[in-house]
Design a protein around this motif. Structure first.
Motif, PDB file in Angstrom:
ATOM      1  N   GLN A   1      59.893  11.083  44.809  1.00 37.86           N
ATOM      2  CA  GLN A   1      58.570  10.487  45.006  1.00 37.86           C
ATOM      3  C   GLN A   1      58.468   9.785  46.357  1.00 37.86           C
ATOM      4  OE1 GLN A   1      57.518   7.498  42.130  1.00 37.86           O
ATOM      5  NE2 GLN A   1      55.452   7.226  42.922  1.00 37.86           N
ATOM      6  N   GLN A   2      59.527   9.057  46.729  1.00 40.53           N
ATOM      7  CA  GLN A   2      59.518   8.366  48.016  1.00 40.53           C
ATOM      8  C   GLN A   2      59.489   9.348  49.181  1.00 40.53           C
ATOM      9  OE1 GLN A   2      62.218   4.817  48.332  1.00 40.53           O
ATOM     10  NE2 GLN A   2      62.672   5.262  46.195  1.00 40.53           N
TER      11      GLN A   2
ATOM     12  N   ILE B   1      56.340  12.002  53.478  1.00 37.94           N
ATOM     13  CA  ILE B   1      55.789  13.227  54.070  1.00 37.94           C
ATOM     14  C   ILE B   1      54.275  13.151  54.140  1.00 37.94           C
ATOM     15  CG2 ILE B   1      55.454  15.704  53.667  1.00 37.94           C
ATOM     16  CD1 ILE B   1      58.328  15.737  52.497  1.00 37.94           C
ATOM     17  N   ASN B   2      53.651  12.670  53.065  1.00 38.87           N
ATOM     18  CA  ASN B   2      52.192  12.558  53.047  1.00 38.87           C
ATOM     19  C   ASN B   2      51.683  11.577  54.096  1.00 38.87           C
ATOM     20  OD1 ASN B   2      51.739  14.414  51.002  1.00 38.87           O
ATOM     21  ND2 ASN B   2      51.952  12.900  49.377  1.00 38.87           N
TER      22      ASN B   2
ATOM     23  N   LEU C   1      49.493  12.592  61.368  1.00 40.17           N
ATOM     24  CA  LEU C   1      49.328  13.712  62.291  1.00 40.17           C
ATOM     25  C   LEU C   1      47.888  14.194  62.365  1.00 40.17           C
ATOM     26  CD1 LEU C   1      52.560  15.781  61.522  1.00 40.17           C
ATOM     27  CD2 LEU C   1      52.050  14.464  63.596  1.00 40.17           C
ATOM     28  N   VAL C   2      47.162  14.159  61.256  1.00 39.91           N
ATOM     29  CA  VAL C   2      45.784  14.665  61.286  1.00 39.91           C
ATOM     30  C   VAL C   2      44.827  13.676  61.953  1.00 39.91           C
ATOM     31  CG1 VAL C   2      46.093  16.099  59.238  1.00 39.91           C
ATOM     32  CG2 VAL C   2      45.186  13.777  58.977  1.00 39.91           C
TER      33      VAL C   2
END
Length: 318
Positions: free
Chosen positions: A133-134, A139-140, A146-147
């Protein structure tokens, strides 16, 4: 099967008021390769948890002073505890106790007397799930970053600008504090690209973005690439005087880069025009109107000869 290397580095916090229970849990889990730390009550557990941030908590439900249910509730309020699984160990297996364990935030439970193969698998599974989960959240977060970042200049992109400006606008409205917005445009940049080529043009934008970031240093401020050769600067908690200082320094910093521009109509070097406005947002205010006001000030700076900054006084609230 013994624990993997990653699991063997995991720290288990055992919380139980009975020394014998702590001892047999410690010996069992140490044989599985885990590191162990112990607490004899809920209060001590909270102190140790904050200091060491274990990977999992094995928590006895029934203890004097602060029982496991109350301790688990307190653990959930800690920022460092949001990812840490709590495995409740209880001598009670009635429906009410089981429901209470899950209500206060326990991920799972085992009953006394402990079934050791079950405990082994549950500890292993809960640690693995927590670690996964971490990783997914990290990553999210990176994808989200990045977006909202412009790949060329490494400042915020238009999306990042819009999200942050809406957030800070609402915050300044609640606090009734000033927020300033500067919109900048590289003078005669199309001519620059036509003269030197797009690769050199990209390098020019990178240098300008860095120069602006070197001026705008507060953690709460944001530099964004607003358009092709346009940049925007969001300055929360900044009045007209502060915004004037920043706008002047930005224009000066770009001049000092001394990037040659032989076809500029105002200077032998690349220059910047800027417009800004300052507001204390009101309930009737519109952030789009503030952007339009800063944009109008930018247009006025260009009309006045470029290589300068202009403040839109009409939109300013003192």
């Amino acid at each position: 099967m013994k624990a993997t290397l990653q699991e063997s580095q995991s720290l288990v916090l055992i919380v139980d008021d009975e020394p014998f229970i702590r001892m047999i849990l410690r010996h069992f889990l140490q044989r599985e390769g885990y590191q162990i730390v112990e607490a004899q009550n809920g209060i001590e557990a909270l102190i140790i948890f904050k200091q060491l941030q274990p990977d999992i908590v094995l928590l006895d439900a029934i203890m004097p002073d602060m029982d496991g249910f109350e301790c688990c509730t307190e653990l959930q309020t800690l920022d460092c505890g949001k990812h840490t699984p709590v495995l409740m160990i209880t001598g009670l297996d009635d429906q009410e106790s089981v429901d209470s364990a899950f209500e206060v935030g326990a991920i799972d439970y085992v009953t006394k007397p402990i079934h050791w193969p079950v405990l082994r698998q549950r500890v292993k599974r809960l640690i693995q799930q927590s670690q996964l989960q971490q990783k997914l959240e990290a990553i999210n977060l990176e994808l989200q970053r990045l977006v909202t970042i412009d790949g060329l200049t490494e400042v915020a992109n238009r999306r990042g600008f819009e999200e942050y400006f809406a957030q800070e606008w609402q915050r300044m409205k609640r606090e009734q504090s000033p927020i300033s917005l500067i919109i900048c445009d590289v003078d005669f940049f199309k001519l620059y690209n036509d003269t030197y080529g797009h690769r050199i043009g990209d390098r020019c934008l990178q240098e300008i973005a860095k120069a602006i970031k070197d001026i705008v240093k507060r953690p709460g401020d944001l530099v964004a690439r607003y358009g092709g050769e346009e940049f925007a600067v969001i300055l929360p908690n900044t009045d007209t005087l502060g915004a004037t200082y920043i706008a002047e320094n930005i224009c000066d910093a770009v001049r000092k880069l001394a990037i040659p521009h032989r076809n500029s109509q105002v200077s032998p070097y690349v220059t910047l025009s800027a417009g800004f406005t300052t507001e204390i947002p009101q309930q009737s205010s519109d952030l789009e109107e503030m952007i339009a006001a800063a944009d109008l000030a930018l247009y006025q700076a260009k009309a006045a000869g470029r290589d300068r900054f202009v403040q839109n006084i009409l939109a300013t609230q003192k």
